[in-house]
Design an enzyme around this catalytic site. Structure first.
Site, PDB file in Angstrom:
ATOM      1  N   ALA A  73       0.809  -1.218   0.000  1.00 44.98           N
ATOM      2  CA  ALA A  73       0.000   0.000   0.000  1.00 44.98           C
ATOM      3  C   ALA A  73       0.843   1.270   0.000  1.00 44.98           C
ATOM      4  O   ALA A  73       0.462   2.270  -0.614  1.00 44.98           O
ATOM      5  CB  ALA A  73      -0.942  -0.007   1.202  1.00 44.98           C
ATOM      6  N   THR A  74       1.987   1.273   0.683  1.00 44.64           N
ATOM      7  CA  THR A  74       2.811   2.483   0.702  1.00 44.64           C
ATOM      8  C   THR A  74       3.265   2.853  -0.711  1.00 44.64           C
ATOM      9  O   THR A  74       3.199   4.021  -1.111  1.00 44.64           O
ATOM     10  CB  THR A  74       4.024   2.307   1.634  1.00 44.64           C
ATOM     11  OG1 THR A  74       3.557   2.146   2.978  1.00 44.64           O
ATOM     12  CG2 THR A  74       4.953   3.502   1.564  1.00 44.64           C
ATOM     13  N   ASN A 160      -6.313   3.074  10.906  1.00 46.05           N
ATOM     14  CA  ASN A 160      -5.516   1.961  11.415  1.00 46.05           C
ATOM     15  C   ASN A 160      -5.304   2.004  12.920  1.00 46.05           C
ATOM     16  O   ASN A 160      -5.018   0.983  13.536  1.00 46.05           O
ATOM     17  CB  ASN A 160      -4.149   1.930  10.714  1.00 46.05           C
ATOM     18  CG  ASN A 160      -3.463   3.278  10.718  1.00 46.05           C
ATOM     19  OD1 ASN A 160      -3.972   4.246  10.154  1.00 46.05           O
ATOM     20  ND2 ASN A 160      -2.306   3.371  11.360  1.00 46.05           N
ATOM     21  N   GLN A 188      -6.720  -0.979   5.486  1.00 45.60           N
ATOM     22  CA  GLN A 188      -7.276  -1.689   6.631  1.00 45.60           C
ATOM     23  C   GLN A 188      -8.678  -2.249   6.392  1.00 45.60           C
ATOM     24  O   GLN A 188      -9.168  -3.036   7.205  1.00 45.60           O
ATOM     25  CB  GLN A 188      -7.302  -0.762   7.856  1.00 45.60           C
ATOM     26  CG  GLN A 188      -5.938  -0.389   8.398  1.00 45.60           C
ATOM     27  CD  GLN A 188      -5.213  -1.554   9.042  1.00 45.60           C
ATOM     28  OE1 GLN A 188      -5.801  -2.591   9.354  1.00 45.60           O
ATOM     29  NE2 GLN A 188      -3.918  -1.395   9.247  1.00 45.60           N
ATOM     30  N   SER A 208      -2.572  -4.105   0.866  1.00 44.16           N
ATOM     31  CA  SER A 208      -1.353  -4.857   1.186  1.00 44.16           C
ATOM     32  C   SER A 208      -1.767  -6.253   1.610  1.00 44.16           C
ATOM     33  O   SER A 208      -2.604  -6.405   2.516  1.00 44.16           O
ATOM     34  CB  SER A 208      -0.581  -4.189   2.329  1.00 44.16           C
ATOM     35  OG  SER A 208       0.091  -3.039   1.897  1.00 44.16           O
ATOM     36  N   HIS A 210      -0.364  -8.503   3.371  1.00 44.09           N
ATOM     37  CA  HIS A 210      -0.066  -8.965   4.726  1.00 44.09           C
ATOM     38  C   HIS A 210      -1.071  -8.469   5.765  1.00 44.09           C
ATOM     39  O   HIS A 210      -1.036  -8.905   6.914  1.00 44.09           O
ATOM     40  CB  HIS A 210       1.360  -8.554   5.129  1.00 44.09           C
ATOM     41  CG  HIS A 210       1.529  -7.106   5.455  1.00 44.09           C
ATOM     42  ND1 HIS A 210       1.592  -6.648   6.747  1.00 44.09           N
ATOM     43  CD2 HIS A 210       1.662  -6.024   4.654  1.00 44.09           C
ATOM     44  CE1 HIS A 210       1.759  -5.330   6.733  1.00 44.09           C
ATOM     45  NE2 HIS A 210       1.816  -4.928   5.476  1.00 44.09           N
ATOM     46  N   THR A 248      10.375  -6.789 -12.251  1.00 39.26           N
ATOM     47  CA  THR A 248       9.955  -8.186 -12.363  1.00 39.26           C
ATOM     48  C   THR A 248       8.843  -8.485 -11.368  1.00 39.26           C
ATOM     49  O   THR A 248       8.956  -8.192 -10.178  1.00 39.26           O
ATOM     50  CB  THR A 248      11.144  -9.119 -12.093  1.00 39.26           C
ATOM     51  OG1 THR A 248      12.170  -8.833 -13.041  1.00 39.26           O
ATOM     52  CG2 THR A 248      10.727 -10.578 -12.209  1.00 39.26           C
ATOM     53  N   CYS A 334       3.742   1.572  11.412  1.00 38.15           N
ATOM     54  CA  CYS A 334       4.557   2.314  10.452  1.00 38.15           C
ATOM     55  C   CYS A 334       5.063   3.641  11.015  1.00 38.15           C
ATOM     56  O   CYS A 334       5.865   4.319  10.388  1.00 38.15           O
ATOM     57  CB  CYS A 334       3.760   2.563   9.178  1.00 38.15           C
ATOM     58  SG  CYS A 334       3.283   1.027   8.357  1.00 38.15           S
TER      59      CYS A 334
END
Length: 410
Positions: A73-74, A160, A188, A208, A210, A248, A334
């Protein structure tokens, strides 16, 4: 060490075994480069990427060609905000809020610093952390005669730290009326609450893997089709992802992202209800066992598994260090490099006592009622111990203030 319990799922989540299994063959057997066009290894890798793209699109309510795979996401946020303003060379207006993730706030400030022709406005929020809609309407009406350049609004969907949800559909409607592009940080919310990119009328959002039991280092941007060509790429060198994101492709990660998102979306309603109920249980147990606590954020319109609580006369950092076998947070992972009170709570108007005593609990797929009850007992014992040696706590026993005390039941 005592029993280990993980209640920091807004920071990251463990990879689901089913996701790991889906990824496995792309590390060892089908390891080809998706950009290799002249042999079967490349064809199989490319087919896996496109299948993952179809799966993600189905889960998110968008078209497959609106998805750009990224590292998370960043990167996605930087790609859109920097790209729409051509890396800071084009002017325009950018509106965001005081409780955005650092990825949005830092990028917005970077753009405004490097190009004075980008007019940045940071909106206030109410006491729950939700953007003040009247303030937003006023800004949009005042900006009718905007300077040349793009007009962009970037507002978080689910916060978040405190879990509060913004009314993105209402915001999107205002943006459409005024000719503004609407970007939302949905990191989120995707995989946790109902989500449909087209129906929500977003122009761009992000995810994201994760955050919903997928692998780290992979994510996506959803970009409305008519915006392709208006965004300058953040990365150059190969023209991957229709020229929007060179590099890649992480085939195993992309496959894992799609598998994790599909699992999350299929079980989203039932899991959402379970987590919402579990966080209410956690809050009620805390209130029963620990005096002088305050809930931060909206108790209803929120992420299902998020609870933020301030403990009066308790240093949250000391509390978390003394309970390090239980994964909790005093803010955004973060922002953990910044040893300062939460800027989100500060923007919500919380006093210094609340800022320094706030703890975030973010529950997840494996969290149980028994774990919740155990954590409350550990909390109660540790809070009592810290307060016993706190001069502030002892002083407040004599002069109790009405502004604190356990809030009414929600």
């Amino acid at each position: 060490m005592s029993r280990r319990i993980y209640l920091d799922h807004n920071a990251t989540t463990p990879v689901d075994e089913r996701v790991l299994e889906a990824m496995r063959r792309f590390w060892r057997d089908d390891f080809g480069n998706a950009a290799s066009r002249h042999h079967v290894f490349g064809w199989e890798a490319q087919a896996a990427v496109e299948e993952a793209r179809e799966t993600c699109a189905e889960c998110l309510g968008c078209e497959p060609n609106e998805i750009i795979f990224t590292s998370g996401a960043t990167e996605s946020i930087n790609f859109f905000l920097k790209g729409i303003f051509a890396g800071g060379r084009m002017g325009g207006r950018l509106i965001t809020s005081a409780v955005e993730h650092r990825a949005v706030l830092d990028t917005a400030r970077y753009l405004a610093r490097w190009n004075p022709e980008i007019h940045l406005e940071i909106l206030p929020v109410d006491s729950t952390g939700r953007v003040e809609m009247e303030a937003l309407r006023e800004r949009l009406h005042a900006a009718t005669e905007a300077p040349d350049g793009e007009k962009v609004i970037s507002l978080i969907h689910g916060n978040n730290e405190v879990g509060t949800l913004n009314p993105v559909r209402e915001i999107a409607s205002l943006c459409r009326e005024g000719g503004w592009l609407f970007h939302s940080d949905t990191t989120q919310t995707i995989g946790k609450i109902p989500f449909d990119f087209a129906k929500m009328a977003l122009d761009c959002c992000c995810a994201s893997a994760h955050k919903f039991h997928g692998p780290k280092g992979v994510g996506l941007t959803v970009l409305r089709e008519n915006l392709f060509g208006r965004i300058e790429p953040l990365l150059h060198g190969g023209g991957h992802e229709r020229g929007n994101r060179s590099g890649t492709l992480n085939v195993a990660g992309i496959v894992g992202l799609a598998a994790a998102l599909k699992i999350a979306c299929e079980g989203r309603e039932a899991e959402g209800r379970r987590l919402f109920s579990l966080t209410e249980r956690l809050w009620e147990r805390i209130r029963e066992r620990i005096p002088e606590v305050e809930r931060n954020g909206d108790p209803e319109e929120r992420l299902p598994g998020t609870l933020n609580v301030s403990f009066r006369c308790v240093d949250a950092e000391a509390l978390l260090v003394n309970m390090s076998e239980i994964a909790l947070s005093s803010g955004s992972a973060c922002s953990s490099a910044h040893l300062e009170p939460s800027y989100v709570l500060r923007a919500m108007g919380k006093d210094e006592e609340s800022l320094h005593g706030s703890v975030r609990f973010s529950l997840g797929r494996a969290t149980t009622e028994e774990e919740v009850d155990y954590v409350v007992e550990r909390l109660a014992a540790e809070v009592e111990r810290l307060r016993r040696v706190s001069p502030r706590w002892n002083a407040t026993r004599k002069t109790q203030t009405a502004s604190w005390g356990n809030s009414p039941k929600h």
